[in-house]
Design an enzyme around this catalytic site. Structure first.
Site, short mmCIF file in Angstrom:
data_model
loop_
_atom_site.label_atom_id
_atom_site.label_comp_id
_atom_site.label_asym_id
_atom_site.label_seq_id
_atom_site.Cartn_x
_atom_site.Cartn_y
_atom_site.Cartn_z
N GLU A 110 0.83 -1.21 0.03
CA GLU A 110 0.15 -0.06 0.04
C GLU A 110 0.79 1.15 -0.06
OE1 GLU A 110 -3.06 0.02 3.00
OE2 GLU A 110 -3.59 2.06 2.63
N HIS B 213 -2.11 10.75 -0.79
CA HIS B 213 -1.79 9.56 -1.42
C HIS B 213 -1.93 9.30 -2.85
CE1 HIS B 213 -3.17 5.41 -0.35
NE2 HIS B 213 -3.91 5.42 -1.35
#
Ligand code: NAD
Length: 435
Positions: free
Chosen positions: A88, A386
């Site tokens: 991730e 992100h």
């Protein structure tokens, strides 16, 4: 100890901007990795098919994941570089940033219980639970001595049986049940094998003493005798952002923590963030992250309602303080820790000397990862940081090559349209232009 005082700071400014080869060279110099250890990190997962064959059943291949290094960790006055294996984006960057914030307040302070695991033996078909329990209690010295016969290595290292607990369950769907807990110090191992062997060995003796029938004999993953704790202080000033004062950010973080404390829907996500960090270290070091997860979530629900694994509050000086406490059943020997070549190198980078030290480092990582998430959520939101890495992943999934990925990702972010469909279009346009 000498090794520790010679260690350099883990505050590696600009590390993330270095090319990959330079980053590896920095970590190799920092941790004293030799050529062979460096090449383990550069192979596809560092594991050979032949080694994999010995680890699980029906092997047909290998599966590689990125290994990143979190920087800035200062724990009990010692600098650590933290290897993390995770798919991730933003986790490694987030935890490094949070460790830098905690560093401004003196770093993390940690502690851990003795490495005591719990084995469970389920006894059924008992006429009288109470008298069976009394007979077992009277024979506890004999049972503990028998338990110590299972793993002489562990006993010689200072581990071994520590105690017995009796848990009667008079009303269960399977009738009255007596559960025997064997508490066992497993030193530097995760301990599943020692515990399971001990439970199996004690079962016939327990049947003989109680006159009952033993069914399950297995360790408990609610390893609540083996907790690790980490605390930190972040000066309010260090939390100020362009648009918010430090004290506003402190308040936002404390409010976020209160949300997770009262609402299980939020607590699940809050704790998932904690485990993002802890699991990544568990995987890097060859530890069983399912065991870690099971223990953490069972602990979070210990009072009958699922809640947060961390606490955050404002102290009398207006600074932010945080604390985590949870079971951390991890080892530095046994399991895959010494079998997987990358796990061996990861443990060397960490430089931990005991399983207890590893557990404490992991608690600090969990607390830092939680801080990273709730700080971002209470300020700019998590999507901004992100998105560029996410866009890179989308671009790669759409088939972008190494040479194309940055350009595709940049266009997706600029357009604010980070979707697989748009990535495929951008890639097509780019290739048509290039013809
Ligand atoms: P292991 O049995 O491979 O190694 C531990 C053994 O190493 C000890 O029992 C001891 O004999 C020896 N040893 C040597 N030096 C030691 C030291 N300094 N400290 C402690 N022991 C030392 O490993 P393990 O930790 O028993 O097993 C871990 C694995 O078991 C994990 O990978 C996990 O996946 C698996 N497992 C988990 C569960 C569960 O979580 N419910 C159940 C079964 C198996």
């Amino acid at each position: 100890m000498t090794q520790r005082t010679e260690r350099r700071s883990s505050r590696l400014s600009g590390f993330y901007q270095q090319p990959l080869a330079d980053r590896l060279a920095t970590v190799a110099a920092w941790a004293g990795l030799d050529e062979a250890e460096q090449s383990v990190l550069q192979g596809a997962g560092g594991l050979s098919l032949a080694q994999a064959e010995h680890m699980i059943e029906n092997v047909v291949g290998l599966y590689a994941l990125p290994l990143g290094i979190a920087t800035n960790f200062l724990i009990n006055g010692v600098d650590y570089l933290i290897p993390m294996v995770i798919e991730e984006p933003s986790v490694v960057a987030g935890v490094s940033y949070a460790a830098k914030l905690a560093r401004a307040g003196g770093g993390f302070s940690t502690s851990a219980d003795e490495p005591v695991m719990i084995g469970q033996i389920q006894v059924l078909d008992l006429d009288d639970l109470e008298s069976a329990a009394q007979r077992l209690w009277a024979a506890r010295e004999r049972l503990l001595a028998e338990a110590d016969c299972c793993d002489r290595t562990l006993v010689s290292l200072g581990g071994g049986a520590r105690g017995l607990e009796l848990r009667p369950f008079p009303h269960t769907p399977a009738g009255p049940m007596l559960v025997v807990h064997v508490l066992f110090d497993v030193r530097d191992a995760m301990g599943a094998n020692a515990i399971n062997t001990t439970c199996e060995r004690l079962a016939p003796l327990i049947e003989e003493i109680t006159g009952g029938r033993v069914n399950l004999r297995i360790l408990s993953n609610l390893a609540d005798r083996r907790k690790a704790t980490a605390t930190c202080l972040v000066p309010a000033d260090a939390l100020a952002t362009g648009g918010m004062s430090g004290s506003q950010v402190v308040r936002g973080i404390v409010e976020a923590a209160a949300f997770a404390q009262v609402d299980p829907y939020r607590a699940a996500t809050h704790n998932k963030g904690v485990m993002n960090g802890m699991d990544a270290v568990a995987i890097a070091t060859g530890n069983d992250w399912r065991a870690l997860e099971a223990g953490a979530h069972a602990w979070a629900a210990r009072e009958g309602r699922y809640t947060s694994l961390t606490e955050w509050w404002e102290d009398e000086m207006g600074n932010l303080r945080g604390r985590i406490e949870l079971p951390v059943a991890v080892g530095i020997v046994g399991g895959a820790t010494r079998v997987h070549p990358v796990a061996r190198v990861a443990l060397k980078i960490l430089g931990v000397r005991t399983a207890s030290e590893l557990a404490q480092v992991m608690a600090a990582v969990g607390l830092a990862q939680n801080l990273a998430a709730i700080r971002a959520l209470a300020t700019e939101g998590i999507q901004r940081g992100h998105m560029s890495l996410h866009a890179r992943q989308i671009a790669l999934a759409a088939g972008a090559s190494e040479a194309e990925v940055n350009e595709v990702a940049r266009r997706l972010v600029d357009e604010g349209q980070i979707t697989a469909a748009r990535a495929a279009e951008v890639l097509r346009e780019l290739r048509e232009r290039g013809r």
